[in-house]
Design an enzyme around this catalytic site. Structure first.
Site, PDB file in Angstrom:
ATOM      1  N   ARG A 193       0.931  -1.336  -0.041  1.00  0.00           N
ATOM      2  CA  ARG A 193      -0.128  -0.038   0.109  1.00  0.00           C
ATOM      3  C   ARG A 193       0.778   1.301   0.197  1.00  0.00           C
ATOM      4  NH1 ARG A 193      -4.683   1.885   4.594  1.00  0.00           N
ATOM      5  NH2 ARG A 193      -4.398   4.133   4.037  1.00  0.00           N
ATOM      6  N   HIS A 194       0.274   2.535  -0.537  1.00  0.00           N
ATOM      7  CA  HIS A 194       1.186   3.754  -0.500  1.00  0.00           C
ATOM      8  C   HIS A 194       0.799   4.342   0.989  1.00  0.00           C
ATOM      9  CE1 HIS A 194       2.262   4.121  -4.651  1.00  0.00           C
ATOM     10  NE2 HIS A 194       1.059   3.504  -4.904  1.00  0.00           N
ATOM     11  N   VAL A 195       1.698   4.078   2.016  1.00  0.00           N
ATOM     12  CA  VAL A 195       1.616   4.390   3.231  1.00  0.00           C
ATOM     13  C   VAL A 195       2.803   4.433   3.914  1.00  0.00           C
ATOM     14  CG1 VAL A 195       1.440   2.149   3.921  1.00  0.00           C
ATOM     15  CG2 VAL A 195       0.092   4.124   5.398  1.00  0.00           C
TER      16      VAL A 195
END
Length: 406
Positions: free
Chosen positions: A163-165
């Site tokens: 995930r983009h996190v």
């Protein structure tokens, strides 16, 4: 005399007890009971004496470190399997190590290419790939962090979550920390790719991206990148361009502020929590290292990546209408990205160090950390315009923010 539920009337009952996995002593009692003639005290005494000798012999063997060699050889000859081995609960699955991997992918750093590879590898190697559909929420509240980490921890292992996190510190909340991997790229190249991707998408079609950013006006969509940089528009200034470091610094509010604190914390997390952080400019070497470090996830990844079938799909992820700004604009942008470049150079050096340790000869020798066009640079860039602290993609999609000029 044996009484109760185990008192057998015939040999069928004895076999039934054996099938249930009764102990050797109990089975002998059944056999002796079946052999005893009723009403013969002498025979009864003989059987009891034999049973006593058997029990004493068993105790003697246990106290002296185990059975004699002849009994061990007899057991090996007859086989090691027992009734419970064949009919007991299944042997638990042995998980590979590590069996929990997080790829908190940095935007416009080849992540879509890697995710395409992971989908093929997950089916091939039978691990659970969970790819989040959330792309515009990299910074989380404390409760959101806990909820996400607990959800990740419940994924059946082995798993790879992507995930983009920004970096999540599981140990802070007493949750087992997974292994992290990531890939970054030259900060200016990443910025340019993102700038044009937001406006024109990739080879899958410009119309798809017009639908994705419907609030972007034409004046913003076709804004010249040199004007954006030189006139200090928020999209081309800090803190908006301070993008890569927070992915490794974490969720602390200070991680969003360009400075030494965020930079040093990001470096520390790379050393302590990331198995590998590669650089996109050497993607084939990154894939080769992942194949060696995480074979149960990435075995054969390089051959898949080089296959014509994959390239037919992978080429669609290239950004269209991308061009290079002027030298003056690049110089200004580089000065604004000094912390990003400090971190990028650190990661590149660590990546090359791992390659040397594994014995992988680098085809990309480390040169000067400053680009050639900036080695003689003596200009100073004015302080950029401060921007509101809000979610990056949401801020970028706000049609009014980009018009603000210093």
């Amino acid at each position: 005399m044996l009484e109760g539920p185990y008192a057998p009337d015939n040999i069928v009952q004895i076999l039934a007890v054996i099938k249930k996995g009764g102990s050797i002593t109990t089975i002998l009692q059944f056999l002796l009971w079946a052999a005893w003639p009723r009403g013969a005290p002498r025979d009864l005494a003989f059987c009891m004496a034999a049973l006593l000798l058997f029990c004493l012999g068993s105790l003697f063997i246990q106290l002296n470190g185990g059975p004699p060699k002849v009994l061990l050889e007899l057991r090996n000859y007859l086989g090691e399997s027992t009734y419970m081995d064949d009919h007991g609960p299944p042997v638990p699955k042995v998980l590979p190590f590590p069996s929990q991997v997080i790829y908190n992918r940095v935007g416009k750093c080849g992540s879509r290419t890697v995710v395409l590879l992971l989908r093929i590898l997950a089916e091939k190697h039978q691990f659970n790939l969970v790819s989040s559909d959330i792309h515009n929420k990299t910074r989380l509240t404390k409760h959101e962090q806990v909820d996400l980490m607990r959800n990740i921890s419940t994924i059946p292992q082995p798993f790879l979550y992507t995930r983009h996190v920004h970096f999540l510190n599981f140990t802070r909340f007493r949750i087992e920390q997974p292994v992290y991997i990531n890939i970054i790229r030259d900060p200016i190249n990443r910025f340019l790719s993102n700038y044009f991707f937001r406006r024109f998408g990739d080879w899958r079609g410009e119309q798809n991206h017009l639908i994705r950013t419907p609030r972007m006006k034409d004046d913003e969509r076709y804004l010249d990148i040199n004007v954006c940089i030189l006139e200090n528009y928020p999209e081309c200034s800090n803190p908006r361009i301070f993008y890569i470091v927070p992915y490794f610094c974490g969720q602390h509010p200070q991680c969003r502020e360009p400075g030494v604190w965020a930079l040093e914390r990001a470096k520390q997390n790379v050393l302590e929590n990331f198995l590998l952080v590669g650089i996109l400019e050497e993607l084939e070497d990154v894939l080769l290292l992942l194949e060696r470090l995480l074979p149960h996830y990435f075995s054969d990844v390089l051959s898949i990546y080089k296959s014509p079938a994959f390239w037919k799909v992978g080429n669609l992820t290239g950004t269209v209408k991308k061009h290079t700004p002027t030298l003056e604009a690049l110089q200004v942008l580089y000065r604004r990205m000094k912390y990003e470049y400090d971190f990028y150079n650190f990661v590149r050096d660590q990546f090359h160090l791992i390659k040397r340790k594994i014995g992988l000869k680098s085809s990309h020798p480390s040169l000067s950390h400053e680009p050639t066009f900036l080695r003689e640079l003596s200009l100073r860039t004015p302080d950029p315009l401060e921007d509101e602290d809000e979610e990056e993609e949401e801020a970028l999609d706000d049609a009014n923010n980009w018009l603000v000029q210093p």
